[in-house]
Write a protein that holds these residues in place. Sequence first.
Motif, PDB file in Angstrom:
ATOM      1  N   TYR A 117       0.998  -1.336  -0.103  1.00 31.37           N
ATOM      2  CA  TYR A 117      -0.257   0.046  -0.077  1.00 31.37           C
ATOM      3  C   TYR A 117       0.780   1.396  -0.030  1.00 31.37           C
ATOM      4  CZ  TYR A 117      -3.766   3.179   1.503  1.00 31.37           C
ATOM      5  OH  TYR A 117      -4.660   4.185   1.513  1.00 31.37           O
ATOM      6  N   LYS A 118       0.675   2.056  -1.135  1.00 34.51           N
ATOM      7  CA  LYS A 118       1.762   3.281  -1.150  1.00 34.51           C
ATOM      8  C   LYS A 118       0.897   4.366  -1.833  1.00 34.51           C
ATOM      9  CE  LYS A 118       6.114   4.771  -2.841  1.00 34.51           C
ATOM     10  NZ  LYS A 118       7.156   4.376  -3.780  1.00 34.51           N
ATOM     11  N   GLY A 119       0.979   5.555  -1.287  1.00 38.64           N
ATOM     12  CA  GLY A 119       0.355   6.577  -1.858  1.00 38.64           C
ATOM     13  C   GLY A 119      -1.244   6.303  -2.155  1.00 38.64           C
ATOM     14  N   GLY A 120      -1.956   5.552  -1.366  1.00 35.63           N
ATOM     15  CA  GLY A 120      -3.297   5.634  -1.244  1.00 35.63           C
ATOM     16  C   GLY A 120      -3.752   4.346  -2.389  1.00 35.63           C
ATOM     17  N   LYS A 121      -2.686   3.648  -2.599  1.00 33.16           N
ATOM     18  CA  LYS A 121      -2.979   2.669  -3.874  1.00 33.16           C
ATOM     19  C   LYS A 121      -2.517   1.576  -3.437  1.00 33.16           C
ATOM     20  CE  LYS A 121      -2.845   5.935  -7.824  1.00 33.16           C
ATOM     21  NZ  LYS A 121      -2.051   6.160  -9.086  1.00 33.16           N
ATOM     22  N   ILE A 122      -3.036   0.291  -3.894  1.00 32.06           N
ATOM     23  CA  ILE A 122      -2.540  -1.096  -3.543  1.00 32.06           C
ATOM     24  C   ILE A 122      -1.715  -1.452  -5.050  1.00 32.06           C
ATOM     25  CG2 ILE A 122      -2.879  -3.505  -3.382  1.00 32.06           C
ATOM     26  CD1 ILE A 122      -5.313  -2.615  -1.873  1.00 32.06           C
ATOM     27  N   LEU A 123      -0.316  -1.617  -4.855  1.00 31.18           N
ATOM     28  CA  LEU A 123       0.578  -1.807  -5.950  1.00 31.18           C
ATOM     29  C   LEU A 123       1.053  -3.344  -5.895  1.00 31.18           C
ATOM     30  CD1 LEU A 123       2.401   1.451  -6.137  1.00 31.18           C
ATOM     31  CD2 LEU A 123       0.252   0.740  -7.206  1.00 31.18           C
ATOM     32  N   LYS A 124       1.380  -3.868  -7.089  1.00 27.58           N
ATOM     33  CA  LYS A 124       1.815  -5.277  -7.122  1.00 27.58           C
ATOM     34  C   LYS A 124       3.282  -5.133  -6.811  1.00 27.58           C
ATOM     35  CE  LYS A 124       1.643  -9.687  -9.530  1.00 27.58           C
ATOM     36  NZ  LYS A 124       3.043 -10.128  -9.057  1.00 27.58           N
ATOM     37  N   VAL A 125       4.143  -5.832  -6.085  1.00 29.95           N
ATOM     38  CA  VAL A 125       5.346  -6.002  -6.056  1.00 29.95           C
ATOM     39  C   VAL A 125       6.012  -6.883  -7.350  1.00 29.95           C
ATOM     40  CG1 VAL A 125       7.517  -6.717  -4.738  1.00 29.95           C
ATOM     41  CG2 VAL A 125       5.369  -5.926  -3.542  1.00 29.95           C
ATOM     42  N   PRO A 126       6.735  -6.306  -8.067  1.00 26.13           N
ATOM     43  CA  PRO A 126       7.034  -7.012  -9.381  1.00 26.13           C
ATOM     44  C   PRO A 126       7.785  -8.303  -9.189  1.00 26.13           C
ATOM     45  CG  PRO A 126       8.267  -4.924  -9.137  1.00 26.13           C
ATOM     46  CD  PRO A 126       7.203  -4.987  -8.047  1.00 26.13           C
ATOM     47  N   ALA A 127       7.633  -9.478  -9.757  1.00 30.84           N
ATOM     48  CA  ALA A 127       7.986 -10.823  -9.683  1.00 30.84           C
ATOM     49  C   ALA A 127       8.634 -11.047 -11.114  1.00 30.84           C
ATOM     50  CB  ALA A 127       7.220 -11.713  -9.168  1.00 30.84           C
ATOM     51  N   THR A 128       8.434 -10.514 -11.939  1.00 35.53           N
ATOM     52  CA  THR A 128       9.073 -11.002 -13.321  1.00 35.53           C
ATOM     53  C   THR A 128       9.846  -9.707 -14.008  1.00 35.53           C
ATOM     54  OG1 THR A 128       7.267 -10.110 -14.793  1.00 35.53           O
ATOM     55  CG2 THR A 128       7.108 -12.496 -13.652  1.00 35.53           C
ATOM     56  N   PRO A 129      10.792  -9.808 -14.895  1.00 37.09           N
ATOM     57  CA  PRO A 129      11.463  -8.684 -15.427  1.00 37.09           C
ATOM     58  C   PRO A 129      10.636  -7.575 -16.038  1.00 37.09           C
ATOM     59  CG  PRO A 129      12.715 -10.699 -15.905  1.00 37.09           C
ATOM     60  CD  PRO A 129      11.406 -11.383 -15.184  1.00 37.09           C
ATOM     61  N   GLU A 130       9.296  -8.443 -16.726  1.00 37.34           N
ATOM     62  CA  GLU A 130       8.529  -7.652 -17.549  1.00 37.34           C
ATOM     63  C   GLU A 130       7.800  -6.576 -16.438  1.00 37.34           C
ATOM     64  OE1 GLU A 130       8.648 -10.904 -18.053  1.00 37.34           O
ATOM     65  OE2 GLU A 130       9.789 -10.654 -19.723  1.00 37.34           O
ATOM     66  N   GLU A 131       7.397  -7.118 -15.183  1.00 39.39           N
ATOM     67  CA  GLU A 131       6.779  -6.284 -14.303  1.00 39.39           C
ATOM     68  C   GLU A 131       7.629  -5.449 -13.447  1.00 39.39           C
ATOM     69  OE1 GLU A 131       5.462  -9.218 -11.439  1.00 39.39           O
ATOM     70  OE2 GLU A 131       3.613  -9.876 -12.643  1.00 39.39           O
ATOM     71  N   ALA A 132       9.035  -5.917 -13.437  1.00 37.84           N
ATOM     72  CA  ALA A 132       9.959  -4.848 -12.962  1.00 37.84           C
ATOM     73  C   ALA A 132       9.981  -3.401 -13.588  1.00 37.84           C
ATOM     74  CB  ALA A 132      11.315  -5.415 -12.755  1.00 37.84           C
ATOM     75  N   LEU A 133      10.000  -3.719 -15.145  1.00 40.61           N
ATOM     76  CA  LEU A 133      10.037  -2.389 -16.015  1.00 40.61           C
ATOM     77  C   LEU A 133       8.677  -1.577 -15.884  1.00 40.61           C
ATOM     78  CD1 LEU A 133      11.911  -4.056 -18.968  1.00 40.61           C
ATOM     79  CD2 LEU A 133      12.973  -2.598 -17.142  1.00 40.61           C
TER      80      LEU A 133
END
Length: 180
Positions: A117-133
């Motif tokens: 939870y960051k800045g009022g939003k729920i965000l996915k923690v990246p787990a793949t190279p594509e998600e990281a970018l």
Amino acid sequence: MPEGSEALADGEYDAIVMGTGLKECVLSGLLSVNGLKVLHVDRNNYYGADCASLNLTNLYAKFEAGEVPSYLGANRDYNVDLIPKLIMACGDLTKMLLHSKVTRYLEFKSIDGSYVYKGGKILKVPATPEEALKSSLMGLFEKRRFRKFLIYVDQYVPDKPDTHEGKDLTTMTMRELYTS
């Protein structure tokens, strides 16, 4: 005994453990595996203390958020960790949990994803190279570094030094690995 209270079992125990956090459960399990009679109690109506995984009803009650909205669906579809816990599958903690038989009261599950939870939003923690970018959790340089790290971890094979890229993971810190 105070008026209005009733005895639990015969009332004689070798140890009384208060709280159902992980360390209390491990302690209770180890004591009972070693033949001691243990009374294990908690003031909450759920296990886990501050590390609990709560269903919607318990979550709303804990944070005094009122009634659970019906549009959220079934109570059993949710398990929200107050403090996310990750345990290495082959680690010493897993061995201790198995030995103490605490695992009778735990449920192990492969995680589908982690969220913050960051800045009022729920965000996915990246787990793949594509998600990281694509992640808004990191700046441009962090994204590239994290992508590189994920690719390294995915391709790493302990028995094949050619996948180590000259890195000795037995002597490096995680900071050194992540920034290399």
